[in-house]
Design a protein around this motif. Sequence first.
Motif, short mmCIF file in Angstrom:
data_model
loop_
_atom_site.label_atom_id
_atom_site.label_comp_id
_atom_site.label_asym_id
_atom_site.label_seq_id
_atom_site.Cartn_x
_atom_site.Cartn_y
_atom_site.Cartn_z
N ARG A 67 97.65 82.71 19.51
CA ARG A 67 97.35 81.95 18.30
C ARG A 67 98.25 80.76 18.08
O ARG A 67 97.95 79.87 17.29
CB ARG A 67 97.45 82.86 17.06
CG ARG A 67 96.42 83.97 16.99
CD ARG A 67 96.46 84.64 15.63
NE ARG A 67 97.75 85.27 15.37
CZ ARG A 67 98.03 86.55 15.65
NH1 ARG A 67 97.10 87.31 16.20
NH2 ARG A 67 99.22 87.06 15.37
N ALA A 68 99.40 80.73 18.78
CA ALA A 68 100.39 79.70 18.49
C ALA A 68 101.20 79.35 19.73
O ALA A 68 101.25 80.11 20.71
CB ALA A 68 101.33 80.17 17.37
N LEU A 69 101.84 78.19 19.67
CA LEU A 69 102.81 77.78 20.68
C LEU A 69 103.93 77.05 19.94
O LEU A 69 103.83 75.87 19.62
CB LEU A 69 102.17 76.85 21.72
CG LEU A 69 103.09 76.37 22.86
CD1 LEU A 69 103.74 77.55 23.57
CD2 LEU A 69 102.32 75.50 23.84
N PRO A 70 105.01 77.79 19.62
CA PRO A 70 106.11 77.21 18.83
C PRO A 70 107.09 76.43 19.70
O PRO A 70 107.37 76.83 20.84
CB PRO A 70 106.77 78.44 18.21
CG PRO A 70 106.51 79.54 19.19
CD PRO A 70 105.19 79.24 19.84
N PHE A 71 107.61 75.35 19.15
CA PHE A 71 108.58 74.50 19.85
C PHE A 71 109.83 74.32 19.00
O PHE A 71 109.75 74.31 17.77
CB PHE A 71 108.01 73.09 20.09
CG PHE A 71 106.79 73.03 20.95
CD1 PHE A 71 106.90 72.92 22.34
CD2 PHE A 71 105.52 73.04 20.39
CE1 PHE A 71 105.78 72.83 23.14
CE2 PHE A 71 104.39 72.95 21.18
CZ PHE A 71 104.51 72.85 22.56
N VAL A 72 110.95 74.10 19.67
CA VAL A 72 112.10 73.50 19.01
C VAL A 72 112.09 72.02 19.37
O VAL A 72 111.64 71.63 20.45
CB VAL A 72 113.44 74.15 19.44
CG1 VAL A 72 113.50 75.59 18.95
CG2 VAL A 72 113.65 74.08 20.94
N VAL A 73 112.57 71.21 18.44
CA VAL A 73 112.66 69.77 18.65
C VAL A 73 114.09 69.45 19.06
O VAL A 73 115.03 69.75 18.33
CB VAL A 73 112.29 68.99 17.37
CG1 VAL A 73 112.35 67.48 17.64
CG2 VAL A 73 110.90 69.39 16.87
#
Length: 202
Positions: A67-73
Amino acid sequence: MTTTWLEDVTLTNQTASLVPMASEHRDALVEAASDGRLWELWFTGAPSADTVDTYIEQALKDKAAGRALPFVVIENASGDVIGATRYCNAEPDHRRVEIGYTWYAQRAQRTAVNTECKQLLLTHAFEQLNAIAVEFRTHWHNEASRRAIARLGAKQDGVLRNHRIEPDGAYRDTVVFSILESEWPTVRKSLAFKLARLRERG
């Protein structure tokens, strides 16, 4: 279509890189959110030292479910984590995805970083994932976020009244925006123009 529609990828632009979120980013996320004590903004979801473990755990759980693909910037110049964002509420069979859960350390706000990150995410969504629509949602009271989304070229679809019940029992109205695949070529040109101007100003 399978749940592997959203696969790990690192996206890089001139100022920032989006790197898949992992548990080892815990301390760096808290440090970034501490710049401005962002967890005190009641209409955003930046983590604090008390909530960061649950924050990462839920992000990775949604990722595992497709459902998601989280990133850090990550700020390229320093290598520091300066925020987070993610693809979320993905619907692979309908090639729709939302960009959300975005926040930046105070020092990165009102810079080119947000525009660069949105350019990266939109380009990947439309040109690699072949999305037909990319959605943005924000709290009715988050006026800065609403203005920023509109500046990207997204159009407001409507307002979901009493959309969520918040932890304190308050009802949240959610404003929904989107960019369609047919609109992407024009939005892409607009974003490139805006970024060129922002970089000129330094």
